[in-house]
Design an enzyme around this catalytic site. Structure first.
Site, PDB file in Angstrom:
ATOM      1  N   PRO A 112      49.253 -72.898   9.082  1.00  0.00           N
ATOM      2  CA  PRO A 112      49.296 -74.344   8.854  1.00  0.00           C
ATOM      3  C   PRO A 112      50.618 -74.774   8.242  1.00  0.00           C
ATOM      4  O   PRO A 112      51.147 -74.114   7.349  1.00  0.00           O
ATOM      5  CB  PRO A 112      48.158 -74.568   7.848  1.00  0.00           C
ATOM      6  CG  PRO A 112      48.073 -73.268   7.100  1.00  0.00           C
ATOM      7  CD  PRO A 112      48.424 -72.200   8.093  1.00  0.00           C
TER       8      PRO A 112
ATOM      9  N   CYS B 295      72.244 -97.517  13.623  1.00  0.00           N
ATOM     10  CA  CYS B 295      72.629 -98.225  14.850  1.00  0.00           C
ATOM     11  C   CYS B 295      71.929 -97.647  16.073  1.00  0.00           C
ATOM     12  O   CYS B 295      72.570 -97.046  16.951  1.00  0.00           O
ATOM     13  CB  CYS B 295      74.135 -98.161  15.029  1.00  0.00           C
ATOM     14  SG  CYS B 295      74.976 -98.681  13.548  1.00  0.00           S
TER      15      CYS B 295
HETATM   16  N1  LLP Z   1      53.266 -71.996  14.104  1.00  0.00           N
HETATM   17  C1  LLP Z   1      54.105 -72.217  15.126  1.00  0.00           C
HETATM   18  C2  LLP Z   1      54.454 -71.108  16.023  1.00  0.00           C
HETATM   19  C3  LLP Z   1      54.624 -73.506  15.342  1.00  0.00           C
HETATM   20  O1  LLP Z   1      55.452 -73.717  16.361  1.00  0.00           O
HETATM   21  C4  LLP Z   1      54.264 -74.561  14.475  1.00  0.00           C
HETATM   22  C5  LLP Z   1      54.799 -75.910  14.667  1.00  0.00           C
HETATM   23  C6  LLP Z   1      53.393 -74.281  13.393  1.00  0.00           C
HETATM   24  C7  LLP Z   1      52.899 -72.989  13.256  1.00  0.00           C
HETATM   25  C8  LLP Z   1      52.950 -75.324  12.427  1.00  0.00           C
HETATM   26  O2  LLP Z   1      52.229 -76.331  13.036  1.00  0.00           O
HETATM   27  P1  LLP Z   1      51.481 -77.445  12.168  1.00  0.00           P
HETATM   28  O3  LLP Z   1      50.359 -76.760  11.409  1.00  0.00           O
HETATM   29  O4  LLP Z   1      52.461 -78.038  11.239  1.00  0.00           O
HETATM   30  O5  LLP Z   1      50.985 -78.406  13.161  1.00  0.00           O
HETATM   31  N2  LLP Z   1      58.013 -82.175  14.419  1.00  0.00           N
HETATM   32  C9  LLP Z   1      56.673 -82.366  14.930  1.00  0.00           C
HETATM   33  C10 LLP Z   1      55.831 -81.118  14.819  1.00  0.00           C
HETATM   34  C11 LLP Z   1      56.439 -79.898  15.459  1.00  0.00           C
HETATM   35  C12 LLP Z   1      55.604 -78.667  15.298  1.00  0.00           C
HETATM   36  C13 LLP Z   1      56.334 -77.456  15.764  1.00  0.00           C
HETATM   37  N3  LLP Z   1      55.633 -76.237  15.585  1.00  0.00           N
HETATM   38  C14 LLP Z   1      56.045 -83.565  14.234  1.00  0.00           C
HETATM   39  O6  LLP Z   1      56.683 -84.186  13.389  1.00  0.00           O
HETATM   40  O7  LLP Z   1      54.907 -83.918  14.540  1.00  0.00           O
END
Ligand code: LLP
Length: 423
Positions: A289, A357
């Site tokens: 997470p 911008c």
């Molecule tokens: N593990 C892997 C292999 C990942 O690629 C990611 C996120 C995570 C764990 C963590 O995922 P989470 O639990 O945070 O959903 N910038 C985007 C989110 C990109 C996520 C990329 N990978 C946003 O602001 O929504």
């Protein structure tokens, strides 16, 4: 769930400190995090997934890699999910034990691999056959054996924003589940690789259990195939992706109610799916997470610079920009925007925009908010994950400071940049 960011007597508080005081003291734009909210989020995960034996959480650093937040998260007992030598460096600096760190990413360089191998990182997650060979070669050159987990792409639709969906076969991530038995077979034969696990990450901001259940099923079928080939692994990593709610983070009679069909993931059902699907064979189960641990702990304080009426629209121009918080520009992401001090002023429909911008420099389009004027403070909610970590110096703007609050104590955990930092 306890919320440590809330109104008290019409004033927004982060734990025991009025947000207005923080803005006064440290300036705006300003990222403020609640340490007890992070601890609370971790407690929720731990308590809910307690039914799954042998499960560990690896915090995905990409959500927010401020080293003081990392120290807090490592002290809570999490491991770390990293994707670059930089993240491995930060994780080690912040107290994560090398063997509690996993290293993923679709394009690791030789430098990254050598760095991970040299530091004794727990597991390297391989995302292609070529990468498997590279890991084996780099490990051989260092006379080491690398613990490797194979990232499979289960071809599951995470039903989230297309830009943060990763588990479909047309995405660049992982090895197609149909070819992955061959990859595992090859890995099992490589001298400097110990194949320890299977990894899958289907996307981010997932608000339903079903896609996870589909991934669990695919993984189970895949493990059975491996078993028939005489290949056994001990670790299953389900990746990250647990979604949070972005609407109605704060509720008050003086705030517009945000209409929302935003589903909220049922963590208990998810825990049961993981337990029923995977825990019987004694696997170590990992989850990564990111957002769930930090998103709700953070706000971005910003001051209103100007109001502007144009072609029937009202623009509220604030001192934070898309360079500070990219999520709306990148994914049209919704973040609640609230006044730091609640008043009885009438609601109006406005566009809350930054100074950059670019037409995409918007925090909220056609949003109902009680009237604000030059000098007023606003808080952009739920920005503790993928807020600062996506920030840039675009327009040569200085990145904001980050503040960590613990009850009535606040401290700077990253200085505001100064002009010299731009050179
Ligand atoms: N593990 C892997 C292999 C990942 O690629 C990611 C996120 C995570 C764990 C963590 O995922 P989470 O639990 O945070 O959903 N910038 C985007 C989110 C990109 C996520 C990329 N990978 C946003 O602001 O929504």
């Amino acid at each position: 769930m306890t919320s440590h960011i809330r109104y008290d007597n019409k004033k927004l508080f982060v734990e025991d400190i009025p947000a207005a005081l923080l803005a006064e003291k440290y300036g705006t734009p300003l990222y403020v995090y609640s340490s007890n909210q992070i601890a609370e989020q971790f407690r929720i995960l731990k308590d809910t997934f307690d039914i799954v034996p042998n499960l560990k959480f690896l915090y995905a650093l990409k959500a927010n890699s401020n080293s003081e937040l990392l120290k807090l998260i490592s002290s809570l007992g999490a491991g770390a999910d990293t994707v670059s030598a930089g993240e491995i460096f930060l994780a080690l600096r912040s107290g994560f034990a090398p063997d509690s760190i996993s290293f993923a990413g679709v394009g690791k360089t030789d430098y990254d691999l050598d760095f991970a191998l040299d530091r004794g990182i727990g597991t390297i997650i391989a995302e292609s056959d070529e990468e498997l060979r590279a890991i084996s070669e780099r490990a051989a050159a260092m006379s080491k054996t690398a613990n490797v987990s194979l990232r499979i792409n289960p071809d599951v639709d995470a039903r989230t924003h297309p830009h943060i969906s990763t588990g479909l076969k047309e995405n660049k991530f992982g090895i197609n589940i149909r070819d992955a038995v061959g990859s595992a077979r090859a890995a099992a034969k490589m001298k400097n690789i110990r194949l320890v696990g299977i990894h899958s990450h289907i996307g981010s901001q997932i608000t339903e259990v079903e896609p996870f259940a589909e991934a669990v099923n695919s993984i189970r079928e895949f493990l059975a195939k491996l078993s028939r080939d005489g290949i056994e692994v001990s670790q299953i990593d389900l990746g990250g992706g647990i979604g949070v709610r972005y609407k109605n983070a704060l509720k008050d009679r003086l705030l517009p109610t945000e209409t929302s069909e935003e589903p909220s993931i049922d963590l208990r059902t998810l825990a049961k799916v993981v337990k029923d699907g995977l825990s019987s064979s004694g696997y170590e189960i990992l989850m990564e997470p990111g957002r769930f641990l930090t998103a709700e702990s953070g706000i971005l304080l910003t001051r209103v610079l100007y109001r502007k009426e144009s072609s029937g629209r009202t623009f509220v121009i604030v001192d934070a920009g898309m360079n500070d918080m990219m999520r709306h520009a990148l994914y049209s992401a919704y973040h609640q925007v609230v006044p730091v001090e609640l008043g009885e002023k009438a609601f109006e429909l406005v566009d809350i925009v930054g100074p950059v911008c670019e037409s995409t420099d918007v925090f909220a389009a056609q949003r109902e908010i009680s009237r604000v004027d030059r000098g007023d403070l606003l808080a952009i909610m739920t920005v503790g994950a993928y807020g600062y970590s996506l920030a840039s110096n675009y327009n040569s703007r200085l990145k904001p400071a980050e503040i960590l609050v613990d009850k009535d104590y606040s401290r700077i955990v990253r200085d505001r940049e100064n002009l010299e930092d731009l050179v």
